[in-house]
Design a protein around this motif. Structure first.
Motif, PDB file in Angstrom:
ATOM      1  N   GLU A 147       0.827  -1.204   0.000  1.00  0.00           N
ATOM      2  CA  GLU A 147       0.000   0.000   0.000  1.00  0.00           C
ATOM      3  C   GLU A 147       0.863   1.256   0.000  1.00  0.00           C
ATOM      4  OE1 GLU A 147      -4.014  -1.569   2.320  1.00  0.00           O
ATOM      5  OE2 GLU A 147      -2.617  -0.228   3.365  1.00  0.00           O
ATOM      6  N   ASP A 157       0.941   4.322  -2.692  1.00  0.00           N
ATOM      7  CA  ASP A 157       0.826   5.738  -2.319  1.00  0.00           C
ATOM      8  C   ASP A 157       1.949   6.566  -2.924  1.00  0.00           C
ATOM      9  OD1 ASP A 157      -1.380   5.112  -0.724  1.00  0.00           O
ATOM     10  OD2 ASP A 157      -0.184   4.942   1.108  1.00  0.00           O
ATOM     11  N   ASN A 189      -6.191   4.715  -2.490  1.00  0.00           N
ATOM     12  CA  ASN A 189      -5.710   6.079  -2.638  1.00  0.00           C
ATOM     13  C   ASN A 189      -6.395   6.706  -3.853  1.00  0.00           C
ATOM     14  OD1 ASN A 189      -3.991   8.389  -3.392  1.00  0.00           O
ATOM     15  ND2 ASN A 189      -2.444   7.526  -2.034  1.00  0.00           N
ATOM     16  N   GLY A 221      -4.023  11.109  -3.992  1.00  0.00           N
ATOM     17  CA  GLY A 221      -3.217  11.430  -2.822  1.00  0.00           C
ATOM     18  C   GLY A 221      -3.964  11.321  -1.519  1.00  0.00           C
ATOM     19  N   ARG A 227      -5.719   9.151   1.205  1.00  0.00           N
ATOM     20  CA  ARG A 227      -5.600   7.742   1.538  1.00  0.00           C
ATOM     21  C   ARG A 227      -6.324   7.347   2.819  1.00  0.00           C
ATOM     22  NH1 ARG A 227      -1.333   7.868   5.233  1.00  0.00           N
ATOM     23  NH2 ARG A 227       0.089   9.633   5.007  1.00  0.00           N
ATOM     24  N   ARG A 273      -7.989  -0.409   3.474  1.00  0.00           N
ATOM     25  CA  ARG A 273      -6.534  -0.456   3.652  1.00  0.00           C
ATOM     26  C   ARG A 273      -6.207  -1.401   4.795  1.00  0.00           C
ATOM     27  NH1 ARG A 273      -3.471   4.053   1.362  1.00  0.00           N
ATOM     28  NH2 ARG A 273      -1.753   3.210   2.578  1.00  0.00           N
ATOM     29  N   GLU A 291      -3.180   2.312   7.866  1.00  0.00           N
ATOM     30  CA  GLU A 291      -3.406   3.753   7.827  1.00  0.00           C
ATOM     31  C   GLU A 291      -2.345   4.395   8.703  1.00  0.00           C
ATOM     32  OE1 GLU A 291      -7.515   5.314   6.896  1.00  0.00           O
ATOM     33  OE2 GLU A 291      -7.964   3.868   8.463  1.00  0.00           O
TER      34      GLU A 291
END
Length: 226
Positions: A155, A159, A199, A202, A204, A222, A225
């Motif tokens: 992840e 990002d 995402n 940008g 997320r 997700r 985080e």
């Protein structure tokens, strides 16, 4: 002839028969709705993951670690194979797709955390990937096993690749950029092969993304985080 190639050609014959009438509208030009940047992995079915069977619908880019960057004369820049459909075919959407258990992220993690090594060609790709993961490796919670760490970094890598597109001067501000993870290892709790959005442009935070995109709220999730 190698039996594997014989089998591949037989599969292509079936493909050609099935798709014979699907190329009429793309003989002279292509106008894909999106460019997808996926990891080079035999388990990642770049077109089929979207249910796509239409030539010209998607521009697919595959490389080690679903990277959107390359090294240019002035340093790191958006890769030409990602930029091409954006600059020349009218594509207005880019989707960066990582996947659970990514071998490239695993290799970069080991290089950063365990001083591992790979053959020279692979090392080149990992050198492009590792700097984007270094801060993520440092921020990982204590007590994770390698698989848990890697799936968090998958992840994190997505990002970073999204950020590279959003922040690049080579990419139009109007481009919609989405980051996602393809899960075939039961990490996200959905069906195997599901894509989970992590995402958007940008952003997320899961709660913010679900509020902003309620039509796909059940596909936003997700594992980390940070």
């Amino acid at each position: 002839m190698n039996e594997t190639v014989v089998d591949l050609l037989a599969g292509n014959a079936r493909h050609a028969q099935q798709f014979a009438d699907r190329f009429d509208d793309v003989q002279d030009a292509q106008h894909p709705v999106a460019v997808t940047v996926c990891c080079s992995d035999s388990r990642v079915l770049q077109d089929q993951m979207w249910g796509n069977e239409q030539p010209g619908h998607l521009f697919t880019v595959g490389n080690i670690g679903n990277r959107v960057v390359q090294l240019g004369a002035a340093g790191e820049e958006v890769a030409d194979d990602v930029l091409y459909p954006i600059a020349h075919t009218g594509t207005e959407t880019a989707v960066v797709v990582g996947h659970t258990g990514c071998g490239a992220v695993t290799g970069a993690y080991r290089a950063l955390a365990e001083a591992g090594s790979e053959p020279a060609g692979i090392e080149h790709s990992l050198r492009l990937l590792a700097p984007h993961l270094e801060a993520g490796v440092a921020a990982l919670p204590d007590g994770l096993d390698t698989a848990e760490a890697v799936n968090r970094l998958v992840e994190y890598n997505v990002d970073q690749q999204v950020a590279s597109l959003v922040e690049s001067e080579r990419v139009p501000d109007a481009l919609d950029v989405v980051g996602a993870v393809y899960d075939f290892q039961d990490v996200y709790g959905g069906e195997r092969g599901e894509i989970h959005v992590v995402n958007v442009g940008g952003v997320r935070r899961v709660d913010a993304l679900r509020d902003a995109h309620p039509e796909v709220a059940d596909r936003i999730d997700r594992v980390w985080e940070y």
